[in-house]
Scaffold this motif. Sequence first.
Motif, PDB file in Angstrom:
ATOM      1  N   GLN A 133     117.708 106.954  47.217  1.00 49.78           N
ATOM      2  CA  GLN A 133     116.858 105.949  47.851  1.00 49.78           C
ATOM      3  C   GLN A 133     115.407 106.412  47.794  1.00 49.78           C
ATOM      4  O   GLN A 133     114.496 105.612  47.559  1.00 49.78           O
ATOM      5  N   THR A 134     115.176 107.700  47.966  1.00 48.28           N
ATOM      6  CA  THR A 134     113.819 108.256  47.926  1.00 48.28           C
ATOM      7  C   THR A 134     113.218 108.125  46.534  1.00 48.28           C
ATOM      8  O   THR A 134     112.029 107.798  46.400  1.00 48.28           O
ATOM      9  N   ASP A 135     114.028 108.370  45.482  1.00 41.61           N
ATOM     10  CA  ASP A 135     113.536 108.193  44.105  1.00 41.61           C
ATOM     11  C   ASP A 135     113.008 106.768  43.922  1.00 41.61           C
ATOM     12  O   ASP A 135     111.918 106.556  43.383  1.00 41.61           O
ATOM     13  N   VAL A 136     113.804 105.808  44.353  1.00 36.16           N
ATOM     14  CA  VAL A 136     113.441 104.398  44.187  1.00 36.16           C
ATOM     15  C   VAL A 136     112.214 104.060  45.031  1.00 36.16           C
ATOM     16  O   VAL A 136     111.279 103.412  44.553  1.00 36.16           O
ATOM     17  N   ALA A 137     112.193 104.516  46.277  1.00 39.49           N
ATOM     18  CA  ALA A 137     111.074 104.219  47.177  1.00 39.49           C
ATOM     19  C   ALA A 137     109.757 104.768  46.618  1.00 39.49           C
ATOM     20  O   ALA A 137     108.716 104.103  46.704  1.00 39.49           O
ATOM     21  N   ASN A 138     109.800 105.974  46.047  1.00 41.30           N
ATOM     22  CA  ASN A 138     108.576 106.569  45.488  1.00 41.30           C
ATOM     23  C   ASN A 138     108.023 105.732  44.340  1.00 41.30           C
ATOM     24  O   ASN A 138     106.817 105.484  44.261  1.00 41.30           O
ATOM     25  N   ILE A 139     108.911 105.282  43.456  1.00 40.90           N
ATOM     26  CA  ILE A 139     108.458 104.472  42.325  1.00 40.90           C
ATOM     27  C   ILE A 139     108.020 103.093  42.799  1.00 40.90           C
ATOM     28  O   ILE A 139     107.010 102.559  42.343  1.00 40.90           O
ATOM     29  N   ARG A 140     108.745 102.525  43.745  1.00 44.22           N
ATOM     30  CA  ARG A 140     108.362 101.217  44.292  1.00 44.22           C
ATOM     31  C   ARG A 140     106.942 101.284  44.876  1.00 44.22           C
ATOM     32  O   ARG A 140     106.128 100.386  44.663  1.00 44.22           O
ATOM     33  N   GLN A 141     106.653 102.354  45.606  1.00 50.87           N
ATOM     34  CA  GLN A 141     105.330 102.494  46.207  1.00 50.87           C
ATOM     35  C   GLN A 141     104.244 102.632  45.140  1.00 50.87           C
ATOM     36  O   GLN A 141     103.175 102.027  45.239  1.00 50.87           O
ATOM     37  N   LYS A 142     104.519 103.418  44.095  1.00 55.12           N
ATOM     38  CA  LYS A 142     103.538 103.583  43.021  1.00 55.12           C
ATOM     39  C   LYS A 142     103.277 102.252  42.310  1.00 55.12           C
ATOM     40  O   LYS A 142     102.142 101.950  41.931  1.00 55.12           O
ATOM     41  N   ILE A 143     104.329 101.465  42.119  1.00 56.35           N
ATOM     42  CA  ILE A 143     104.166 100.146  41.502  1.00 56.35           C
ATOM     43  C   ILE A 143     103.278  99.275  42.388  1.00 56.35           C
ATOM     44  O   ILE A 143     102.348  98.620  41.908  1.00 56.35           O
ATOM     45  N   ALA A 144     103.551  99.280  43.681  1.00 59.98           N
ATOM     46  CA  ALA A 144     102.779  98.459  44.620  1.00 59.98           C
ATOM     47  C   ALA A 144     101.304  98.845  44.629  1.00 59.98           C
ATOM     48  O   ALA A 144     100.425  97.990  44.791  1.00 59.98           O
ATOM     49  N   LEU A 145     101.020 100.131  44.441  1.00 59.95           N
ATOM     50  CA  LEU A 145      99.637 100.611  44.433  1.00 59.95           C
ATOM     51  C   LEU A 145      98.973 100.483  43.059  1.00 59.95           C
ATOM     52  O   LEU A 145      97.797 100.818  42.905  1.00 59.95           O
ATOM     53  N   GLY A 146      99.741 100.023  42.070  1.00 58.43           N
ATOM     54  CA  GLY A 146      99.197  99.891  40.726  1.00 58.43           C
ATOM     55  C   GLY A 146      99.101 101.207  39.982  1.00 58.43           C
ATOM     56  O   GLY A 146      98.365 101.324  38.999  1.00 58.43           O
ATOM     57  N   ASN A 147      99.862 102.215  40.450  1.00 62.01           N
ATOM     58  CA  ASN A 147      99.816 103.548  39.847  1.00 62.01           C
ATOM     59  C   ASN A 147     101.073 103.872  39.046  1.00 62.01           C
ATOM     60  O   ASN A 147     101.506 105.010  39.005  1.00 62.01           O
ATOM     61  N   TRP A 148     101.669 102.866  38.433  1.00 62.09           N
ATOM     62  CA  TRP A 148     102.892 103.082  37.676  1.00 62.09           C
ATOM     63  C   TRP A 148     102.866 102.208  36.434  1.00 62.09           C
ATOM     64  O   TRP A 148     102.527 101.028  36.504  1.00 62.09           O
ATOM     65  N   PRO A 149     103.246 102.761  35.279  1.00 64.13           N
ATOM     66  CA  PRO A 149     103.226 101.958  34.058  1.00 64.13           C
ATOM     67  C   PRO A 149     104.336 100.903  34.037  1.00 64.13           C
ATOM     68  O   PRO A 149     105.314 100.998  34.784  1.00 64.13           O
ATOM     69  N   LYS A 150     104.190  99.920  33.186  1.00 68.22           N
ATOM     70  CA  LYS A 150     105.228  98.912  32.980  1.00 68.22           C
ATOM     71  C   LYS A 150     106.429  99.564  32.304  1.00 68.22           C
ATOM     72  O   LYS A 150     106.306 100.603  31.642  1.00 68.22           O
ATOM     73  N   SER A 151     107.578  98.958  32.456  1.00 68.52           N
ATOM     74  CA  SER A 151     108.826  99.517  31.916  1.00 68.52           C
ATOM     75  C   SER A 151     108.743  99.749  30.410  1.00 68.52           C
ATOM     76  O   SER A 151     109.208 100.781  29.902  1.00 68.52           O
ATOM     77  N   ARG A 152     108.162  98.817  29.678  1.00 68.54           N
ATOM     78  CA  ARG A 152     108.073  98.952  28.215  1.00 68.54           C
ATOM     79  C   ARG A 152     107.253 100.185  27.837  1.00 68.54           C
ATOM     80  O   ARG A 152     107.592 100.907  26.899  1.00 68.54           O
ATOM     81  N   GLU A 153     106.180 100.436  28.571  1.00 64.68           N
ATOM     82  CA  GLU A 153     105.342 101.610  28.324  1.00 64.68           C
ATOM     83  C   GLU A 153     106.130 102.894  28.585  1.00 64.68           C
ATOM     84  O   GLU A 153     106.051 103.847  27.804  1.00 64.68           O
ATOM     85  N   LEU A 154     106.911 102.909  29.660  1.00 61.21           N
ATOM     86  CA  LEU A 154     107.753 104.077  29.949  1.00 61.21           C
ATOM     87  C   LEU A 154     108.774 104.287  28.838  1.00 61.21           C
ATOM     88  O   LEU A 154     109.021 105.413  28.414  1.00 61.21           O
ATOM     89  N   ARG A 155     109.374 103.193  28.383  1.00 59.12           N
ATOM     90  CA  ARG A 155     110.388 103.279  27.323  1.00 59.12           C
ATOM     91  C   ARG A 155     109.793 103.915  26.066  1.00 59.12           C
ATOM     92  O   ARG A 155     110.435 104.737  25.412  1.00 59.12           O
ATOM     93  N   SER A 156     108.569 103.543  25.727  1.00 57.97           N
ATOM     94  CA  SER A 156     107.957 104.060  24.494  1.00 57.97           C
ATOM     95  C   SER A 156     107.696 105.557  24.583  1.00 57.97           C
ATOM     96  O   SER A 156     107.528 106.202  23.545  1.00 57.97           O
ATOM     97  N   SER A 157     107.661 106.101  25.795  1.00 60.31           N
ATOM     98  CA  SER A 157     107.419 107.548  25.937  1.00 60.31           C
ATOM     99  C   SER A 157     108.706 108.365  25.896  1.00 60.31           C
ATOM    100  O   SER A 157     108.657 109.597  25.875  1.00 60.31           O
ATOM    101  N   LEU A 158     109.868 107.695  25.847  1.00 62.19           N
ATOM    102  CA  LEU A 158     111.161 108.400  25.818  1.00 62.19           C
ATOM    103  C   LEU A 158     111.559 108.736  24.384  1.00 62.19           C
ATOM    104  O   LEU A 158     111.295 107.967  23.465  1.00 62.19           O
ATOM    105  N   PRO A 159     112.231 109.875  24.213  1.00 66.85           N
ATOM    106  CA  PRO A 159     112.701 110.237  22.874  1.00 66.85           C
ATOM    107  C   PRO A 159     113.974 109.464  22.506  1.00 66.85           C
ATOM    108  O   PRO A 159     115.095 109.941  22.670  1.00 66.85           O
ATOM    109  N   LEU A 160     113.783 108.241  22.033  1.00 67.26           N
ATOM    110  CA  LEU A 160     114.916 107.373  21.706  1.00 67.26           C
ATOM    111  C   LEU A 160     115.064 107.243  20.196  1.00 67.26           C
ATOM    112  O   LEU A 160     114.086 107.247  19.471  1.00 67.26           O
ATOM    113  N   GLU A 161     116.289 107.047  19.790  1.00 65.25           N
ATOM    114  CA  GLU A 161     116.693 106.765  18.400  1.00 65.25           C
ATOM    115  C   GLU A 161     115.887 107.502  17.410  1.00 65.25           C
ATOM    116  O   GLU A 161     114.991 107.452  16.820  1.00 65.25           O
TER     117      GLU A 161
END
Length: 161
Positions: A133-161
Amino acid sequence: MVNSDLKILATLLVACSLFISCKLLANEDLALGKQVYTTCSACHLATGEGIPGAFPPLNNKHKMATLEGGKNYLISVVLQGINGPLTIGGTQYNGYMQAFAMNFTDSEIAAVLNYVTTEVSVPSDKTLSPFTQTDVANIRQKIALGNWPKSRELRSSLPLE
C-alpha cells in the motif's frame, strides 16, 4: 520444565502466532486482489491472456516486476493508465487502458498487482517482494504533485525485448 524451556516455548508460540497472522493477512490480500481483478478481466480475461491486438497479456507480469523499475511501472500503469501502440513478446497491441487511480484504493491496487504476479502469471512467482500500500501511495502522491513520468515514459526506460 525449567525457566529456559519456558522461554523457548514462549518464543516458539509467539513466532507461530506471527506466522499464522501473516498467512491470514496474505490470504485476505489475495482475496481482495482476486476481487479487484474481476475489473481487469473484462479486457485481460480471467486467465490473463489478454486479447490479441488490443489488450496485452497479464499472465507474464511477474517477469516485469523483477526488472529494475518494473514494479513502479506496473503501479503507474494501474494509476495513470496507458494507451497507444505497445509491442509485447513480438505482438503489437493498440488498446487503451484507463487510469484506475480514482477507482481503487492503494491497498486494492497493491492487492491486485500481487494477485496478478503470483496467481495470474504463469509460472507464478511467490518469491517476489510484494507490492505494498505504501509503494502505491508514494507513487500516487508523486503523480498528484506532477513529479512522476507517464507510464509510457517509464516503459521506455525498462530493459524490454
